[in-house]
Design a protein around this motif. Structure first.
Motif, short mmCIF file in Angstrom:
data_model
loop_
_atom_site.label_atom_id
_atom_site.label_comp_id
_atom_site.label_asym_id
_atom_site.label_seq_id
_atom_site.Cartn_x
_atom_site.Cartn_y
_atom_site.Cartn_z
N SER C 75 -12.46 37.03 -34.93
CA SER C 75 -13.00 35.59 -35.78
C SER C 75 -14.59 36.65 -36.14
O SER C 75 -15.05 36.44 -36.96
N TYR C 76 -15.11 37.18 -34.90
CA TYR C 76 -16.00 38.59 -35.12
C TYR C 76 -16.04 39.34 -35.66
O TYR C 76 -17.29 39.68 -35.93
N GLU C 77 -14.98 39.75 -36.60
CA GLU C 77 -15.21 40.79 -36.96
C GLU C 77 -14.82 41.00 -38.82
O GLU C 77 -14.91 40.03 -38.83
N GLY C 78 -15.58 41.85 -39.17
CA GLY C 78 -15.55 42.23 -40.94
C GLY C 78 -14.42 42.87 -41.24
O GLY C 78 -14.23 44.30 -40.10
N VAL C 79 -14.63 43.47 -42.27
CA VAL C 79 -14.16 45.01 -43.06
C VAL C 79 -14.94 45.47 -43.95
O VAL C 79 -15.98 44.89 -44.03
N LEU C 80 -14.79 46.90 -43.80
CA LEU C 80 -15.43 47.97 -44.55
C LEU C 80 -14.66 48.38 -45.27
O LEU C 80 -13.87 48.78 -44.63
#
Lengths: 347, 347, 347, 347
Positions: C75-80
């Motif tokens: 949930s706390y991750e993002g995408v580069l």
């Protein structure tokens, strides 16, 4: 050791604490409907010259940003900001968690430039595929910025004009607002109330134990704001804990509010610090900040000696032999501390 | 006028306030890494007999529920609870806001019965279309419940067994935990720590100005919990404001913690209230609550007279001439108040 | 008029349509459990040399990206991704809607450079405030990119190495994969299956009426993927409508799949188009694309004449007298059309 | 073997498939702006007697429900429905994923009763804590219901009246609408268009390969609906794949649309099935359904024999020796199949 790491490492200003103590045994309504909160709202409206302002008290800054942004944007809208903005970098994605894109534009020492904003908006509206893109719904700025810099009143007016032209809301994050207002610029609470659609008055970093005051200056809050705040988990049962503190912060001592005095003292000491570091010690400023966050370029050879006397934060390397460092004064910094520092470092 | 409307209408217990005052000028780390919070964690671990417990301090109950539930559930999972549960009724959809379904089962005076839970889980797992349904990932209960009732230790063990059998987490919302622990039942903090996967120790309603302590009793918190809390807007910069209060609440005075004492006093006065209303005045209990929330059936003809002396909440109509009313004691209720009430009402 | 506006303006390739017709009256299971989908999975596994691959069929690209990204990130991750990436620009915030930040890095003709990625990751991990930032959980790239360019096999291997080093997933959006695979580079389906953690094989732009095939090449899909897809609204009751089409696309005609042939024809015609525009007409390429999206710099004076014969898209102004334009071939473009165009424009 | 398991196990109705084939090579605009979709919209408006209706074509039912509900509700609003409603049970939490609570009321053979709705709304509005609860924003019903039952025109008008009185939207999920309209009741498309605020016309279960048509009958769609649909991942690049099918479904053959004819045939055969099961074989109906989903109580002793000839679904046990089973006719069921079944079972 003089602590200049940040402005949220102490408890509350004595005046705030005292008000918490003296109101402690008074029984009151909950969820923001208490006498202290209502009095605080009245004092803030007066300070803002905004008799129709609607005001809510929340516990912290990230929570406030997420709650406000998600409450006023349409579901398909995003928020424009400088790439260094707190919501873009240091809120662990709290705004995206509410479903809204944060759209970064190039920051200039932390500031969003009206020319960049205009260019971006013109390009967006000229784009045939705009309906497939996130629609801009808000401009978010911080005052002071994350780098201690300030917008002038004219810059704020220009940003507000662009926002109105394109149907965007202008939201000002005032986590360190006390220091921005006291820094000798031409921006005041009444000015903010007339140019911004929403802003918040920071408590946590400006003398409170916790809490921020969200202001919709023209009675322009969305419907059912209490439910929105609750749904974000941002409604304190004893919301008075924040209301009482803002009552203290906006009470007047002579002509000035405690909030004014807190800002002035920190700025005065920040300027003495600049006199010491730049004037006497000859260090170059890394950013020319007029507020309580000061950034100087320190020769690496001097770092160890500084660390003996001061707590501060390494910001970033400048070159092989120099480092930019941040020194932060606050309501808790004293004249005695700065005087001692002058003695220690110039001696 | 004796105020029995609720347990969050005052400031803080004197012992809590005093600790806030005496620590105010100590400089500390931020975001929960301060000495007060670490000491509070130590004291809570000791009280729980849970040396591996991980503990975070958040500002309020709804925030805590939303943050915890969303942090430990898989995205496709929901949370089972009694239909009267706080998360199902009174959090403005804060759990659903995080994307998770709240699945209500019939409550029995606020309690979830193990038989209902088993039946629901058996039916779910026998259903061919289960993959098209929300998967149960957690059981949420409150201790005490929203209606003041308590689970026994055996009931909690049975719920925990069913949870383990079906791969569910057991989460206990302890907004009023002090009152539940002091009510003469067989549930203790060590018992809670062994049966629950997560629980929170309520501060706001049990003597603090604000704040709740989330406990993962077996070091079983999910990774990057700080980032998760921040993303929910639940991380206070000066998290110490809650840490200090829990340090006070779990400090020992003689053999008992302040948290114990706060619970005991409120329960003792609640029992005297019951003696007055049921024993002396002959009103029937609406719910047989052993905790600080008392519910009696009041003849409508008596309501006006009661209102002269007491602040209380109308709960619901019972029949044409009777109304169920709620009377709440708290850490702020005094012996003198109850004695005065006895005099006023029996006189 | 020859239409080169885009690759999604026709129905389906004749071979795909025929398979829809011939299977229409066969009764089957629903929700992807039909014989056609299972056969399509088998054919795709063979084409990928990935016997353990798990495959799902979804209706469209944006849906696929949002469903995949939200299913595999914490949930706390993002995408580069590159700043020009489809998820960053043209999906109306569908990824942010699922709660995840899209973190743009500078694109280089649509490509993410491994050096930029490494530098960003090194800075992130060196940052003391990393826990307050969105944690990177995935690298998203497109093959071909939005600008028609391609990664080499070595570039993909390098990106994959960095991803593994930092614990990130590598996800490849193959909306136009057929054209990328046929463009003479060294990237193949087996290579993709070995370097990527997830990729999707585009149907909509490559000969299908609708549909994309998501591939977890090493049996590495998260648990309960069907429920996750359903929760995103991405599960078709008659999922066979996509399964049947992929069965046709991955059936072999001689040694090649229909998907290969579709790619090859479009690339061959794109190269003839380049011969015409760059070789014969002397226009400069705006981007040197080896795939079905061609970008040339057209003198503004020539635009009107071109528009008489060709449908195309204006990309962006280059200078006061030149405009970059996009010309797209597809499975639906014919040799006859390009031959006629050559005649019309060189005549 | 006669297949009566469900109405989504075949491809498309021959008339729909034929239209897909004959339009396949026509080049068109994308994203719903194609000539087929515009013609389908015109035909649907005519069938609805709703000249101002706004219509979008989406791929599937769960997607449609989530997209519509999230597009029209305020963030703090929830949706009321029967406890058996598809959104409450069988969409894997797709509505909650968008942040909205689904609030179940008791269903009566799948129907929401106006008395229950009124009672709930009266209680909600009388509740002092309403601002802490999820605000009701919509009533969701299905026509036919999940149990095959139908509302009368008067029942729909009454529901609509309550909705208007309380400021709620009335949304009708018409996944099986063809069968509901053909079942001899008094509800028509024009009636639906006048009482509902939004409804969708089901394609997938009523003769299409995929696709549903969302209707805002009075031009009452929210702003930027295309962006909203895209953000939900529900916008097909080749949206025409659904538009073409609805063009076929709403084309007239004699006075009736293909959609009418599909409904009528399935209902006629469902009634013959009822004649066989209830009239001739003497089984009791489990629910008295006038539509294509038929539910009978089958003695367990007869199940094996039935299974030799028919595919059907076990619904639930009724008592120790009887089971409720579901038999579904559809556009794909033939007279010959039912005739054969009559022969096999009465023989």
């Amino acid at each position: 050791m003089i602590h200049l790491e940040s402005d949220y490492n102490n408890g509350a200003h004595a005046g705030v604490l005292q008000r918490l103590v003296e109101t402690n045994d008074v029984r009151s309504q909950s969820y923001g409907d208490d006498e202290f909160s209502w009095n605080a709202r009245k004092l803030i409206r007066e300070a803002c010259g905004a008799p129709d302002a609607q005001i809510w008290f929340l516990a912290g800054g990230t929570q406030t940003n997420a709650t406000v942004i998600n409450s006023v944007l349409e579901s398909y809208e995003g928020v424009l900001c400088a790439d260094t903005a707190h919501i873009n970098v240091h809120e662990a994605g709290a705004v995206e968690f509410t479903g809204h894109k944060v759209i970064p534009l190039p920051g200039h020492e932390g500031k969003l430039q009206v020319a960049d904003l205009k260019a971006w908006l013109a390009a967006y509206h000229a784009d045939d595929t705009a309906e497939h893109m996130v629609r801009p719904g808000m401009v978010y700025i911080t005052f002071p910025t994350e780098l201690g810099t300030l917008y002038t009143a004219d810059e704020l007016r220009e940003l507000a004009d662009v926002c109105r032209q394109y149907g965007l809301l202008l939201y000002v994050d005032g986590a360190r607002l006390a220091y921005g207002l006291a820094a000798g610029g031409d921006v005041t609470l009444p000015l903010l109330s007339s140019v911004a659609d929403i802003f918040y008055i920071g408590g946590t970093k400006c003398g409170a134990l916790c809490g921020e005051a969200v202001v919709f200056p023209r009675g322009n809050a969305p419907s059912h704001m209490l439910s929105r705040i609750k749904r974000h988990g941002s409604l304190l049962a004893k919301s008075r804990v924040v209301g009482v503190q803002f009552e203290a912060l906006f009470s007047r001592v002579g002509g000035a509010t405690l909030y004014d005095l807190i800002g002035r003292q920190a700025i005065e000491l920040a300027m003495r610090l600049r006199g010491l570091f730049v004037g006497k010690l000859g260090y170059a400023p890394y950013i020319d900040s007029p507020t309580n966050q000061q950034f100087y370029i320190i020769p690496n050879a001097d770092l160890a000696r500084l660390r003996e006397h001061i707590g501060f934060e390494v910001w970033c390397p400048v070159d092989a032999s120099h480092t930019a460092c941040r020194f932060v004064t606050s309501w808790a910094t004293t004249e005695e501390e700065i005087a001692e520092l002058e003695k220690l470092l110039t001696h």
